[in-house]
Motif scaffolding. Structure first.
Motif, short mmCIF file in Angstrom:
data_model
loop_
_atom_site.label_atom_id
_atom_site.label_comp_id
_atom_site.label_asym_id
_atom_site.label_seq_id
_atom_site.Cartn_x
_atom_site.Cartn_y
_atom_site.Cartn_z
N PHE A 42 42.89 15.55 20.33
CA PHE A 42 42.32 16.72 19.65
C PHE A 42 40.91 16.96 20.17
N ILE A 43 40.37 18.10 19.80
CA ILE A 43 39.06 18.52 20.29
C ILE A 43 38.08 18.58 19.11
N VAL A 44 36.84 18.21 19.38
CA VAL A 44 35.75 18.30 18.40
C VAL A 44 34.71 19.25 18.99
N VAL A 45 34.28 20.23 18.19
CA VAL A 45 33.31 21.23 18.64
C VAL A 45 32.25 21.47 17.56
N PRO A 46 31.04 21.87 17.97
CA PRO A 46 30.05 22.30 16.98
C PRO A 46 30.59 23.50 16.21
N TRP A 47 30.33 23.54 14.90
CA TRP A 47 30.95 24.57 14.07
C TRP A 47 30.12 24.75 12.80
N ALA A 48 29.39 25.83 12.71
CA ALA A 48 28.67 26.21 11.49
C ALA A 48 27.80 25.08 10.94
N GLY A 49 26.92 24.56 11.79
CA GLY A 49 25.98 23.53 11.35
C GLY A 49 26.56 22.14 11.27
N GLY A 50 27.80 21.96 11.66
CA GLY A 50 28.45 20.65 11.66
C GLY A 50 29.43 20.58 12.82
N LEU A 51 30.50 19.87 12.62
CA LEU A 51 31.55 19.75 13.63
C LEU A 51 32.88 20.17 13.01
N ALA A 52 33.79 20.58 13.85
CA ALA A 52 35.17 20.85 13.42
C ALA A 52 36.09 20.22 14.45
N SER A 53 37.25 19.78 13.99
CA SER A 53 38.23 19.23 14.92
C SER A 53 39.48 20.10 14.88
N PHE A 54 40.10 20.20 16.06
CA PHE A 54 41.28 21.04 16.22
C PHE A 54 42.33 20.29 16.99
N ASP A 55 43.57 20.41 16.55
CA ASP A 55 44.69 19.92 17.32
C ASP A 55 45.12 21.08 18.20
N VAL A 56 44.88 20.97 19.49
CA VAL A 56 45.17 22.07 20.40
C VAL A 56 46.46 21.86 21.18
N ASN A 57 47.21 20.82 20.86
CA ASN A 57 48.41 20.50 21.62
C ASN A 57 49.68 21.14 21.05
N TYR A 58 49.58 21.73 19.89
CA TYR A 58 50.73 22.39 19.30
C TYR A 58 50.75 23.84 19.74
N ASP A 59 51.86 24.53 19.51
CA ASP A 59 51.95 25.94 19.87
C ASP A 59 50.92 26.79 19.14
N GLU A 60 50.56 26.38 17.93
CA GLU A 60 49.57 27.10 17.15
C GLU A 60 48.41 26.18 16.84
N PRO A 61 47.29 26.28 17.56
CA PRO A 61 46.15 25.41 17.28
C PRO A 61 45.67 25.61 15.85
N SER A 62 45.29 24.53 15.22
CA SER A 62 44.84 24.63 13.84
C SER A 62 43.65 23.72 13.60
N GLU A 63 42.77 24.17 12.72
CA GLU A 63 41.62 23.37 12.34
C GLU A 63 42.12 22.20 11.50
N THR A 64 41.70 21.00 11.85
CA THR A 64 42.15 19.83 11.09
C THR A 64 41.06 19.25 10.22
#
Length: 116
Positions: A42-64
């Motif tokens: 999964f990917i971790v990115v800066p997001w609104a003053g913190g971090l967010a993680s996303f599973d990008v390996n599925y057909d529909e990426p979703s915030e986890t």
């Protein structure tokens, strides 16, 4: 449509305040993390003053999850209902770069940067 949903999620996210002690360079934590054998990469990115993680390996990426900065390489996971959950601690190599993070006693290793 999927990317639009993620962008909409970012636009509506309430920004976290910087922790006591000052701003944190959130870009240091950004990248791909390898959760094998328990989960996919999964990917971790800066997001609104913190971090967010996303599973990008599925057909529909979703915030986890979102991570609220606490300082000293520690973050608190915030679930989709806004409830504060467990502490996530990032660990560094001798050169100061991120090597992995610890959550529930499990280690998840930094795999590569966003530009790799």
């Amino acid at each position: 449509r999927q990317v639009g949903g993620l962008l909409g999620s970012r636009m509506s996210a309430t920004a976290f305040e910087a922790p006591a002690g000052g701003d944190i360079n959130l870009a240091e934590y950004a990248g791909f993390y390898d959760a094998q054998p328990w989960a996919r990469e999964f990917i971790v990115v800066p997001w609104a003053g913190g971090l967010a993680s996303f599973d990008v390996n599925y057909d529909e990426p979703s915030e986890t999850g979102r991570l609220k900065p606490l300082g000293n390489d520690r973050f608190q996971r915030i679930n989709s209902s806004g409830e504060e959950r467990e502490i996530v601690t990032f660990h560094r190599k001798d050169d100061g770069s991120i090597s992995h993070f610890e959550q529930h006693g499990n280690l998840t290793y930094f795999a590569r940067g966003l530009d790799e």
